[in-house]
Design an enzyme around this catalytic site. Structure first.
Site, mmCIF file in Angstrom:
data_model
loop_
_atom_site.group_PDB
_atom_site.id
_atom_site.type_symbol
_atom_site.label_atom_id
_atom_site.label_comp_id
_atom_site.label_asym_id
_atom_site.label_seq_id
_atom_site.Cartn_x
_atom_site.Cartn_y
_atom_site.Cartn_z
ATOM 1 N N CYS A 153 -6.968 13.438 7.535
ATOM 2 C CA CYS A 153 -6.910 12.010 7.841
ATOM 3 C C CYS A 153 -8.311 11.489 8.122
ATOM 4 O O CYS A 153 -9.105 12.126 8.825
ATOM 5 C CB CYS A 153 -6.006 11.775 9.052
ATOM 6 S SG CYS A 153 -6.082 10.089 9.698
ATOM 7 N N GLU A 192 -11.441 9.372 -2.880
ATOM 8 C CA GLU A 192 -12.340 9.568 -1.742
ATOM 9 C C GLU A 192 -13.352 10.681 -1.989
ATOM 10 O O GLU A 192 -13.222 11.468 -2.937
ATOM 11 C CB GLU A 192 -11.530 9.845 -0.488
ATOM 12 C CG GLU A 192 -10.786 11.159 -0.505
ATOM 13 C CD GLU A 192 -9.724 11.208 0.585
ATOM 14 O OE1 GLU A 192 -9.751 12.181 1.379
ATOM 15 O OE2 GLU A 192 -8.865 10.314 0.644
ATOM 16 N N GLU A 205 -14.141 4.070 5.201
ATOM 17 C CA GLU A 205 -13.216 4.556 6.227
ATOM 18 C C GLU A 205 -13.880 4.677 7.587
ATOM 19 O O GLU A 205 -15.066 5.024 7.697
ATOM 20 C CB GLU A 205 -12.658 5.913 5.788
ATOM 21 C CG GLU A 205 -11.638 6.535 6.731
ATOM 22 C CD GLU A 205 -10.357 5.729 6.850
ATOM 23 O OE1 GLU A 205 -10.422 4.590 7.350
ATOM 24 O OE2 GLU A 205 -9.289 6.253 6.463
ATOM 25 N N ASP A 238 -6.170 10.396 -2.895
ATOM 26 C CA ASP A 238 -6.878 11.498 -2.233
ATOM 27 C C ASP A 238 -8.223 11.750 -2.937
ATOM 28 O O ASP A 238 -8.961 10.829 -3.203
ATOM 29 C CB ASP A 238 -6.011 12.747 -2.179
ATOM 30 C CG ASP A 238 -4.923 12.644 -1.107
ATOM 31 O OD1 ASP A 238 -5.037 11.782 -0.216
ATOM 32 O OD2 ASP A 238 -3.956 13.419 -1.162
ATOM 33 N N HIS A 264 -7.308 4.414 -4.903
ATOM 34 C CA HIS A 264 -8.593 4.737 -4.283
ATOM 35 C C HIS A 264 -8.778 6.246 -4.262
ATOM 36 O O HIS A 264 -7.834 7.016 -4.056
ATOM 37 C CB HIS A 264 -8.754 4.100 -2.892
ATOM 38 C CG HIS A 264 -7.814 4.550 -1.831
ATOM 39 N ND1 HIS A 264 -7.914 5.771 -1.207
ATOM 40 C CD2 HIS A 264 -6.776 3.915 -1.225
ATOM 41 C CE1 HIS A 264 -6.983 5.877 -0.277
ATOM 42 N NE2 HIS A 264 -6.266 4.779 -0.275
ATOM 43 N N ARG A 285 -13.315 5.294 -2.017
ATOM 44 C CA ARG A 285 -13.278 5.441 -0.562
ATOM 45 C C ARG A 285 -14.365 6.427 -0.145
ATOM 46 O O ARG A 285 -14.498 7.499 -0.741
ATOM 47 C CB ARG A 285 -11.903 5.956 -0.120
ATOM 48 C CG ARG A 285 -11.872 6.405 1.336
ATOM 49 C CD ARG A 285 -10.495 6.815 1.767
ATOM 50 N NE ARG A 285 -10.544 7.820 2.827
ATOM 51 C CZ ARG A 285 -9.486 8.311 3.459
ATOM 52 N NH1 ARG A 285 -8.269 7.886 3.148
ATOM 53 N NH2 ARG A 285 -9.626 9.239 4.382
ATOM 54 N N ASP A 311 -1.262 15.577 6.537
ATOM 55 C CA ASP A 311 -2.065 14.907 5.516
ATOM 56 C C ASP A 311 -3.353 15.702 5.291
ATOM 57 O O ASP A 311 -4.444 15.302 5.710
ATOM 58 C CB ASP A 311 -2.377 13.482 5.978
ATOM 59 C CG ASP A 311 -3.213 12.707 4.980
ATOM 60 O OD1 ASP A 311 -3.160 13.038 3.777
ATOM 61 O OD2 ASP A 311 -3.926 11.769 5.405
ATOM 62 N N TYR A 344 0.845 -1.192 0.000
ATOM 63 C CA TYR A 344 0.000 0.000 0.000
ATOM 64 C C TYR A 344 0.881 1.243 0.000
ATOM 65 O O TYR A 344 1.921 1.289 0.676
ATOM 66 C CB TYR A 344 -0.907 0.006 1.232
ATOM 67 C CG TYR A 344 -1.815 1.210 1.302
ATOM 68 C CD1 TYR A 344 -2.762 1.440 0.310
ATOM 69 C CD2 TYR A 344 -1.723 2.118 2.356
ATOM 70 C CE1 TYR A 344 -3.595 2.546 0.363
ATOM 71 C CE2 TYR A 344 -2.552 3.220 2.416
ATOM 72 C CZ TYR A 344 -3.478 3.434 1.418
ATOM 73 O OH TYR A 344 -4.303 4.532 1.477
ATOM 74 N N ASP A 380 -2.957 5.752 -2.742
ATOM 75 C CA ASP A 380 -3.938 6.719 -2.253
ATOM 76 C C ASP A 380 -3.987 7.910 -3.209
ATOM 77 O O ASP A 380 -3.017 8.647 -3.339
ATOM 78 C CB ASP A 380 -3.503 7.156 -0.848
ATOM 79 C CG ASP A 380 -4.459 8.125 -0.182
ATOM 80 O OD1 ASP A 380 -5.405 8.588 -0.832
ATOM 81 O OD2 ASP A 380 -4.237 8.423 1.010
#
Length: 302
Positions: free
Chosen positions: A126, A118, A191, A91, A116, A161, A62, A48, A89
């Site tokens: 986060c 989101e 999440e 974002d 992914h 996500r 983050d 990951y 990731d």
């Protein structure tokens, strides 16, 4: 030597096969390209690439400050060092639908196996912190539709996500996940689930693979891999764990250096030169070009 000989297409096929295998896929987070070698050697199914880790490496929080260029570059550096699939990731996709489309294509070019995306608003934070906000369903769905439309390699995994659980509750998370699957998401990353029952509810709500995030100091308890598999989770990530462990060790070593004037007490905890040379495959480089050696490798393996 140099790069993996496993192609990006092969790794993407392996990723999809793993998600469909019925055996939970374990993806520790790599905080450096070299750390992927250990992940692979220890028998994990994939690697990951955490957005939080990439930001933290740059000394940033983050909150969406890293750029697409930085993320794609790091994804390429990590993916080239391992035979394993990599999930990165992405974002929020670095903008709205056209930006999301470009994000997918650049990450395909970087050789990662999946991304992914989101449904947070910017500036994001986060997923296990309070005070998050999410976009409306139409915006979230359009991001995933754009990603799917932009994808050139059908093997590339597009995971959606959703952070809505921490904002509006479990029912909203289940509804959002269903909408994202309808938009074309290959898998769901829900999440900050509160307990195993919530993961089980998500499993029942959608017919695509689901991911669990086992990050320390977060909203979810640190369930075992077996517990997650038992409720139908297909994949688990440990996003920041290796970076946290490494930074803890660095801090302890610096304290020792400050108080003792030497790192002699820390040497037993260090990776040996021999182990490092094994991981970087030093011998293979020597076999390829004997001129790279200026010393006797066998006599320098302490």
């Amino acid at each position: 030597m140099l790069h993996t000989h496993v192609t990006a297409a092969e790794k993407r096929r392996a990723f999809r096969a793993g998600l469909a295998s019925g055996t939970i896929q374990r993806f520790p987070g790599a905080f450096t390209p070299l750390s992927t070698r250990l992940v692979q050697e220890k028998g994990f199914e994939g690697v990951y690439i955490s957005g939080a880790v990439m930001a933290n490496e740059l000394g940033l929080p983050d909150i969406g400050l890293t750029t697409l260029t930085e993320v794609a570059q790091r994804g390429a550096q990590i993916s080239r060092t391992t035979d394993l699939p990599t999930l990165i990731d992405g974002d929020t996709g670095f903008g709205e639908p056209m930006n999301v489309a470009r994000t997918v294509q650049l990450l395909e070019d970087a050789g990662v196996s999946g991304v992914h995306l989101e449904d947070q608003v910017n500036p994001k934070r986060c997923g296990h912190l309070d005070g998050k906000d999410v976009v409306d369903e139409k915006t979230a769905v359009n991001r995933i539709r754009a990603a799917v439309q932009a994808r050139r390699d059908p093997g590339f995994v597009i995971m959606a996500r959703t952070d809505i659980r921490g904002v509006e509750g479990l029912t909203a998370a289940l509804d959002r996940a269903k909408a994202l699957v309808d938009a074309g998401a290959d898998a769901i990353f829900a999440e900050a689930m509160a307990d195993l029952g919530e993961f089980e509810a998500m499993r029942a709500a959608v017919d695509v693979p689901i991911l669990a995030n086992m990050t320390e100091f977060g909203k979810s308890d640190l369930f075992t891999v077996q517990q997650l598999q038992d409720v139908g989770v297909n994949m688990v990530i440990f996003p920041v764990s290796l970076q946290r462990i490494a930074m803890g060790a660095i801090e302890r070593a610096l304290d020792a250096l400050s108080t003792e004037g030497s790192l002699a007490s820390q040497v037993p905890e260090m990776q040996t030169r021999a182990r490092l040379y094994d991981l970087v495959d030093y011998a293979a480089y020597g076999a390829f070009d004997a001129d790279v050696f200026t010393f006797d490798l066998e006599n320098n393996r302490s």
